[in-house]
Design a protein around this motif. Sequence first.
Motif, PDB file in Angstrom:
ATOM      1  N   GLU A  98       0.826  -1.204   0.000  1.00  0.00           N
ATOM      2  CA  GLU A  98       0.000   0.000   0.000  1.00  0.00           C
ATOM      3  C   GLU A  98       0.860   1.254   0.000  1.00  0.00           C
ATOM      4  OE1 GLU A  98      -2.496  -0.332   3.378  1.00  0.00           O
ATOM      5  OE2 GLU A  98      -3.696  -1.993   2.576  1.00  0.00           O
ATOM      6  N   ARG A 100       4.001   1.543  -1.135  1.00  0.00           N
ATOM      7  CA  ARG A 100       4.647   1.704  -2.440  1.00  0.00           C
ATOM      8  C   ARG A 100       3.663   2.224  -3.484  1.00  0.00           C
ATOM      9  NH1 ARG A 100       7.371  -3.272  -1.055  1.00  0.00           N
ATOM     10  NH2 ARG A 100       5.773  -4.437  -2.195  1.00  0.00           N
ATOM     11  N   SER A 101       2.417   1.757  -3.393  1.00  0.00           N
ATOM     12  CA  SER A 101       1.396   2.230  -4.328  1.00  0.00           C
ATOM     13  C   SER A 101       1.141   3.730  -4.154  1.00  0.00           C
ATOM     14  CB  SER A 101       0.101   1.443  -4.113  1.00  0.00           C
ATOM     15  OG  SER A 101      -0.928   1.918  -4.949  1.00  0.00           O
ATOM     16  N   LYS A 102       1.088   4.190  -2.917  1.00  0.00           N
ATOM     17  CA  LYS A 102       0.873   5.609  -2.659  1.00  0.00           C
ATOM     18  C   LYS A 102       2.057   6.442  -3.161  1.00  0.00           C
ATOM     19  CE  LYS A 102      -2.115   4.964   1.370  1.00  0.00           C
ATOM     20  NZ  LYS A 102      -2.262   5.149   2.843  1.00  0.00           N
ATOM     21  N   ARG A 104       4.109   5.640  -5.641  1.00  0.00           N
ATOM     22  CA  ARG A 104       4.056   5.671  -7.103  1.00  0.00           C
ATOM     23  C   ARG A 104       2.994   6.654  -7.596  1.00  0.00           C
ATOM     24  NH1 ARG A 104       5.147  -0.049  -6.779  1.00  0.00           N
ATOM     25  NH2 ARG A 104       2.901  -0.466  -6.653  1.00  0.00           N
ATOM     26  N   SER A 105       1.839   6.665  -6.921  1.00  0.00           N
ATOM     27  CA  SER A 105       0.772   7.591  -7.328  1.00  0.00           C
ATOM     28  C   SER A 105       1.201   9.042  -7.134  1.00  0.00           C
ATOM     29  CB  SER A 105      -0.495   7.303  -6.530  1.00  0.00           C
ATOM     30  OG  SER A 105      -0.964   5.990  -6.763  1.00  0.00           O
ATOM     31  N   ALA A 106       1.894   9.301  -6.011  1.00  0.00           N
ATOM     32  CA  ALA A 106       2.324  10.670  -5.729  1.00  0.00           C
ATOM     33  C   ALA A 106       3.416  11.139  -6.685  1.00  0.00           C
ATOM     34  CB  ALA A 106       2.822  10.770  -4.283  1.00  0.00           C
ATOM     35  N   MET A 108       3.825  10.052  -9.838  1.00  0.00           N
ATOM     36  CA  MET A 108       3.471   9.904 -11.246  1.00  0.00           C
ATOM     37  C   MET A 108       3.426  11.246 -11.971  1.00  0.00           C
ATOM     38  SD  MET A 108       0.210   7.897 -12.872  1.00  0.00           S
ATOM     39  CE  MET A 108       0.694   6.437 -11.937  1.00  0.00           C
ATOM     40  N   TYR A 109       2.763  12.241 -11.370  1.00  0.00           N
ATOM     41  CA  TYR A 109       2.628  13.552 -12.036  1.00  0.00           C
ATOM     42  C   TYR A 109       3.967  14.264 -12.191  1.00  0.00           C
ATOM     43  CZ  TYR A 109       1.168  18.327 -13.004  1.00  0.00           C
ATOM     44  OH  TYR A 109       1.040  19.563 -13.557  1.00  0.00           O
TER      45      TYR A 109
END
Length: 235
Positions: A98, A100-102, A104-106, A108-109
Amino acid sequence: MTKDRDYFIENLSLLVASGMSMLDALQAVESDIRSKRMRQVVVQIRDSIEAGSTLWRALDNAKLFSAATISLVRIGEQSGQLAENLKVINLQQQKEREFRSKIRSAMMYPVFVLLLTVIIGGGIAWFILPKLALVFSQLRLQLPLVTKVLIGLGTFLGAYGVIAVPSFVLALSMLAYFIFYFPKTKVLGQTVLFVVPGIKRLIQEVELSRFGYLLGTLLQAGIPITQAIASLNQA
């Protein structure tokens, strides 16, 4: 390999908690794993246990699991709480996924913006600067040093851009690999990251969070404080 390792622990935890024997649980997990390499690791672990080895030592010999995981499994076997400790490891892995997913999402932009900036800048340097260099060279004016450098760069790219740009990208990729990913030299990249103010703070907060969670997990499982810290040194 990380996904297969997490899948292995998750399913082994569920099967052992259901009352299945360790060998049967390993055989069941092996049949569901798609990765050939991970199946070989599971077979190696099962063969070690059939030969009389403990689970924690078989996992340690596999060289795929962190010291914290090995410590939890070893304490679980010694205290008769293996199923509970496997659940703790599974929960820890879920939290890591969870997190690592957060991350990556942060990221990405900003990564997209940086990549777009590099592509646009490279396109301008490769296709537009040579034309500007030709125009300025025909004006016969006294130009500032920065403009002369840009004109020289544009002239160079116009003549050798087909070779220079791919070579630069390849060299930059190799440099990034050796600085940030190659095991023997990635400490250089870590040192560089700790110099950048924003990234330094982020890395510190991430590692402190992981340290606190893992240390609490190990202590809750009954591992002595010195042994827990020694395990964290490798985790």
